[in-house]
Write a protein that holds these residues in place. Sequence first.
Motif, PDB file in Angstrom:
ATOM      1  N   ALA A  36      21.424 -11.772 -20.726  1.00 26.85           N
ATOM      2  CA  ALA A  36      21.170 -12.116 -22.132  1.00 26.85           C
ATOM      3  C   ALA A  36      19.912 -11.393 -22.570  1.00 26.85           C
ATOM      4  O   ALA A  36      19.132 -10.920 -21.726  1.00 26.85           O
ATOM      5  CB  ALA A  36      20.989 -13.632 -22.285  1.00 26.85           C
ATOM      6  N   PRO A  37      19.705 -11.237 -23.876  1.00 32.84           N
ATOM      7  CA  PRO A  37      18.422 -10.704 -24.335  1.00 32.84           C
ATOM      8  C   PRO A  37      17.279 -11.471 -23.662  1.00 32.84           C
ATOM      9  O   PRO A  37      17.290 -12.704 -23.650  1.00 32.84           O
ATOM     10  CB  PRO A  37      18.459 -10.940 -25.843  1.00 32.84           C
ATOM     11  CG  PRO A  37      19.918 -10.947 -26.173  1.00 32.84           C
ATOM     12  CD  PRO A  37      20.595 -11.586 -24.997  1.00 32.84           C
ATOM     13  N   THR A  38      16.335 -10.750 -23.107  1.00 35.91           N
ATOM     14  CA  THR A  38      15.349 -11.374 -22.220  1.00 35.91           C
ATOM     15  C   THR A  38      13.916 -11.164 -22.696  1.00 35.91           C
ATOM     16  O   THR A  38      13.515 -10.054 -23.042  1.00 35.91           O
ATOM     17  CB  THR A  38      15.492 -10.812 -20.793  1.00 35.91           C
ATOM     18  OG1 THR A  38      16.800 -11.125 -20.307  1.00 35.91           O
ATOM     19  CG2 THR A  38      14.454 -11.403 -19.853  1.00 35.91           C
ATOM     20  N   VAL A  39      13.170 -12.278 -22.701  1.00 29.55           N
ATOM     21  CA  VAL A  39      11.726 -12.256 -22.939  1.00 29.55           C
ATOM     22  C   VAL A  39      11.049 -12.640 -21.630  1.00 29.55           C
ATOM     23  O   VAL A  39      11.424 -13.629 -20.991  1.00 29.55           O
ATOM     24  CB  VAL A  39      11.312 -13.244 -24.051  1.00 29.55           C
ATOM     25  CG1 VAL A  39       9.792 -13.246 -24.212  1.00 29.55           C
ATOM     26  CG2 VAL A  39      12.000 -12.884 -25.364  1.00 29.55           C
ATOM     27  N   LEU A  40      10.083 -11.866 -21.224  1.00 24.26           N
ATOM     28  CA  LEU A  40       9.392 -12.089 -19.960  1.00 24.26           C
ATOM     29  C   LEU A  40       7.905 -12.270 -20.231  1.00 24.26           C
ATOM     30  O   LEU A  40       7.285 -11.423 -20.883  1.00 24.26           O
ATOM     31  CB  LEU A  40       9.610 -10.879 -19.042  1.00 24.26           C
ATOM     32  CG  LEU A  40       9.104 -10.970 -17.606  1.00 24.26           C
ATOM     33  CD1 LEU A  40       9.941 -11.947 -16.795  1.00 24.26           C
ATOM     34  CD2 LEU A  40       9.146  -9.582 -16.955  1.00 24.26           C
ATOM     35  N   THR A  41       7.330 -13.366 -19.784  1.00 24.02           N
ATOM     36  CA  THR A  41       5.885 -13.558 -19.910  1.00 24.02           C
ATOM     37  C   THR A  41       5.201 -13.075 -18.641  1.00 24.02           C
ATOM     38  O   THR A  41       5.553 -13.498 -17.536  1.00 24.02           O
ATOM     39  CB  THR A  41       5.528 -15.037 -20.147  1.00 24.02           C
ATOM     40  OG1 THR A  41       6.046 -15.448 -21.418  1.00 24.02           O
ATOM     41  CG2 THR A  41       4.012 -15.226 -20.157  1.00 24.02           C
ATOM     42  N   ILE A  42       4.240 -12.182 -18.790  1.00 16.44           N
ATOM     43  CA  ILE A  42       3.442 -11.705 -17.659  1.00 16.44           C
ATOM     44  C   ILE A  42       2.009 -12.162 -17.881  1.00 16.44           C
ATOM     45  O   ILE A  42       1.362 -11.775 -18.849  1.00 16.44           O
ATOM     46  CB  ILE A  42       3.513 -10.172 -17.518  1.00 16.44           C
ATOM     47  CG1 ILE A  42       4.951  -9.756 -17.177  1.00 16.44           C
ATOM     48  CG2 ILE A  42       2.537  -9.689 -16.438  1.00 16.44           C
ATOM     49  CD1 ILE A  42       5.131  -8.263 -16.982  1.00 16.44           C
ATOM     50  N   HIS A  43       1.536 -12.993 -16.978  1.00 11.77           N
ATOM     51  CA  HIS A  43       0.177 -13.525 -17.093  1.00 11.77           C
ATOM     52  C   HIS A  43      -0.854 -12.543 -16.543  1.00 11.77           C
ATOM     53  O   HIS A  43      -1.927 -12.359 -17.138  1.00 11.77           O
ATOM     54  CB  HIS A  43       0.080 -14.869 -16.378  1.00 11.77           C
ATOM     55  CG  HIS A  43       0.962 -15.924 -16.979  1.00 11.77           C
ATOM     56  ND1 HIS A  43       0.541 -16.734 -18.003  1.00 11.77           N
ATOM     57  CD2 HIS A  43       2.244 -16.262 -16.715  1.00 11.77           C
ATOM     58  CE1 HIS A  43       1.529 -17.556 -18.346  1.00 11.77           C
ATOM     59  NE2 HIS A  43       2.582 -17.285 -17.590  1.00 11.77           N
ATOM     60  N   ARG A  71      11.060  -3.759 -16.717  1.00 10.81           N
ATOM     61  CA  ARG A  71      11.684  -2.606 -17.371  1.00 10.81           C
ATOM     62  C   ARG A  71      12.904  -3.007 -18.190  1.00 10.81           C
ATOM     63  O   ARG A  71      13.158  -2.451 -19.257  1.00 10.81           O
ATOM     64  CB  ARG A  71      12.046  -1.543 -16.327  1.00 10.81           C
ATOM     65  CG  ARG A  71      10.861  -0.738 -15.832  1.00 10.81           C
ATOM     66  CD  ARG A  71      11.293   0.483 -15.042  1.00 10.81           C
ATOM     67  NE  ARG A  71      11.928   0.125 -13.776  1.00 10.81           N
ATOM     68  CZ  ARG A  71      11.267  -0.034 -12.637  1.00 10.81           C
ATOM     69  NH1 ARG A  71       9.954   0.118 -12.612  1.00 10.81           N
ATOM     70  NH2 ARG A  71      11.905  -0.354 -11.522  1.00 10.81           N
ATOM     71  N   TYR A  72      13.701  -3.975 -17.678  1.00  9.55           N
ATOM     72  CA  TYR A  72      14.907  -4.332 -18.435  1.00  9.55           C
ATOM     73  C   TYR A  72      14.659  -5.409 -19.490  1.00  9.55           C
ATOM     74  O   TYR A  72      15.518  -5.653 -20.337  1.00  9.55           O
ATOM     75  CB  TYR A  72      16.060  -4.702 -17.513  1.00  9.55           C
ATOM     76  CG  TYR A  72      16.090  -6.104 -16.935  1.00  9.55           C
ATOM     77  CD1 TYR A  72      16.033  -7.241 -17.747  1.00  9.55           C
ATOM     78  CD2 TYR A  72      16.262  -6.305 -15.561  1.00  9.55           C
ATOM     79  CE1 TYR A  72      16.104  -8.520 -17.220  1.00  9.55           C
ATOM     80  CE2 TYR A  72      16.347  -7.584 -15.024  1.00  9.55           C
ATOM     81  CZ  TYR A  72      16.258  -8.682 -15.868  1.00  9.55           C
ATOM     82  OH  TYR A  72      16.341  -9.947 -15.350  1.00  9.55           O
ATOM     83  N   ALA A  73      13.509  -6.073 -19.462  1.00 11.69           N
ATOM     84  CA  ALA A  73      13.219  -7.103 -20.470  1.00 11.69           C
ATOM     85  C   ALA A  73      13.170  -6.471 -21.860  1.00 11.69           C
ATOM     86  O   ALA A  73      12.699  -5.341 -22.040  1.00 11.69           O
ATOM     87  CB  ALA A  73      11.891  -7.782 -20.152  1.00 11.69           C
ATOM     88  N   ASP A  74      13.669  -7.196 -22.841  1.00 13.11           N
ATOM     89  CA  ASP A  74      13.661  -6.700 -24.221  1.00 13.11           C
ATOM     90  C   ASP A  74      12.279  -6.844 -24.857  1.00 13.11           C
ATOM     91  O   ASP A  74      11.888  -6.032 -25.689  1.00 13.11           O
ATOM     92  CB  ASP A  74      14.696  -7.460 -25.046  1.00 13.11           C
ATOM     93  CG  ASP A  74      16.103  -7.222 -24.526  1.00 13.11           C
ATOM     94  OD1 ASP A  74      16.666  -6.160 -24.836  1.00 13.11           O
ATOM     95  OD2 ASP A  74      16.616  -8.090 -23.791  1.00 13.11           O
ATOM     96  N   ARG A  75      11.570  -7.899 -24.481  1.00 14.44           N
ATOM     97  CA  ARG A  75      10.198  -8.103 -24.932  1.00 14.44           C
ATOM     98  C   ARG A  75       9.386  -8.667 -23.779  1.00 14.44           C
ATOM     99  O   ARG A  75       9.887  -9.464 -22.981  1.00 14.44           O
ATOM    100  CB  ARG A  75      10.119  -9.074 -26.121  1.00 14.44           C
ATOM    101  CG  ARG A  75      10.679  -8.555 -27.420  1.00 14.44           C
ATOM    102  CD  ARG A  75       9.832  -7.424 -28.014  1.00 14.44           C
ATOM    103  NE  ARG A  75      10.345  -7.027 -29.325  1.00 14.44           N
ATOM    104  CZ  ARG A  75      11.312  -6.152 -29.513  1.00 14.44           C
ATOM    105  NH1 ARG A  75      11.893  -5.567 -28.455  1.00 14.44           N
ATOM    106  NH2 ARG A  75      11.712  -5.844 -30.740  1.00 14.44           N
ATOM    107  N   ILE A  76       8.139  -8.250 -23.715  1.00  9.64           N
ATOM    108  CA  ILE A  76       7.215  -8.797 -22.730  1.00  9.64           C
ATOM    109  C   ILE A  76       6.071  -9.464 -23.486  1.00  9.64           C
ATOM    110  O   ILE A  76       5.456  -8.860 -24.368  1.00  9.64           O
ATOM    111  CB  ILE A  76       6.659  -7.702 -21.800  1.00  9.64           C
ATOM    112  CG1 ILE A  76       7.770  -7.177 -20.895  1.00  9.64           C
ATOM    113  CG2 ILE A  76       5.497  -8.242 -20.954  1.00  9.64           C
ATOM    114  CD1 ILE A  76       7.343  -6.001 -20.024  1.00  9.64           C
ATOM    115  N   ILE A  77       5.831 -10.703 -23.164  1.00  8.13           N
ATOM    116  CA  ILE A  77       4.673 -11.415 -23.710  1.00  8.13           C
ATOM    117  C   ILE A  77       3.541 -11.329 -22.700  1.00  8.13           C
ATOM    118  O   ILE A  77       3.710 -11.700 -21.535  1.00  8.13           O
ATOM    119  CB  ILE A  77       5.016 -12.895 -23.995  1.00  8.13           C
ATOM    120  CG1 ILE A  77       5.972 -12.994 -25.191  1.00  8.13           C
ATOM    121  CG2 ILE A  77       3.741 -13.703 -24.257  1.00  8.13           C
ATOM    122  CD1 ILE A  77       6.418 -14.417 -25.498  1.00  8.13           C
ATOM    123  N   SER A  78       2.404 -10.830 -23.132  1.00 13.96           N
ATOM    124  CA  SER A  78       1.212 -10.834 -22.279  1.00 13.96           C
ATOM    125  C   SER A  78       0.214 -11.809 -22.889  1.00 13.96           C
ATOM    126  O   SER A  78       0.142 -11.958 -24.117  1.00 13.96           O
ATOM    127  CB  SER A  78       0.598  -9.435 -22.172  1.00 13.96           C
ATOM    128  OG  SER A  78       0.019  -9.039 -23.396  1.00 13.96           O
TER     129      SER A  78
END
Length: 306
Positions: A36-43, A71-78
């Motif tokens: 699915a469209p993916t959002v990944l949070t990287i702390h 790389r495959y995430a659609d958005r990355i939250i930092s």
Amino acid sequence: MFNFLKTHGELPVRLFQLRPSLFHSPGPIAPVFKTAPTVLTIHDLSFLKFSDIFTGLQNSYYRAFVPRIARYADRIISVSRNTCQDVIDLLKISEDKIRIVYNGVDIKYFSRSSIKREDLSKKEESLEKYILFLGVLEPRKNICRLIRAYASLPAYLRNNYKLIIAGSEGWLYKDIYSLVRELSLSERVVFTGEVPDNELPALYRGASLFVYPSLMEGFGIPPLEAMACGIPVIASNTSCFPEVLADGALLINPLDEEELSHSMVRVLTDKELSSELVSKGIKRASLFSWEDSARRTLEVYRELLY
């Protein structure tokens, strides 16, 4: 370990069955195969910067999976600009798909009237004056240097202030206990273990000083919570801390035990400096709210859904 089977076995199956419009992982780990469209949070990317402060299994796991998932995430939250730059530099991710969403500080830490000293546990009440550290016991938190800096304090300060180390045991933590015994500080350094969330405001407010010499953080919530509670804070001058804490804390080189010890003496003996840090700390902490974090996170979702 690391919930490997759930993350890469059970979770992908559940996502395939549910067919969500969007999947958000609040940490840097998600199924290897995108469903699915993916959002990944990287702390933070501490595993790429400080490989010696993790176990071999942790290093292998994070290094193998996080870059691929990012790389495959659609958005990355930092959670800070510092982390954002690390993601760009270390993972070679385009800045276009990174969004900065700061963490918040729970309003309960600002509500002084609801917390009374008698709310502390009997153990905490008996400690009287103390210097506080709060965090998971693991090498990145730099606790051994904090203990050595505390041991270097003038005797009258060590006699007046205990060092309270609050937090659960993480990994590679046995050297912390060994050092306390080696320095004959077992009567002055107290380990509380994990502290229930509802007791944290009282624990913070009972402290005369909060010290957080972590080698690296993505955001650093405990120092902000202490600042919100009106406690002077000493923290590292590395990674996210200048960005997040700004002038609300006294920033020091976390590798310099002498500077850390000297700074502790300054704050504990200079009432004017301590009062200035308290005032600036409360003001700085008030800039971060979970409501704002939620609003900005929803904006990221809308980018992918509409």
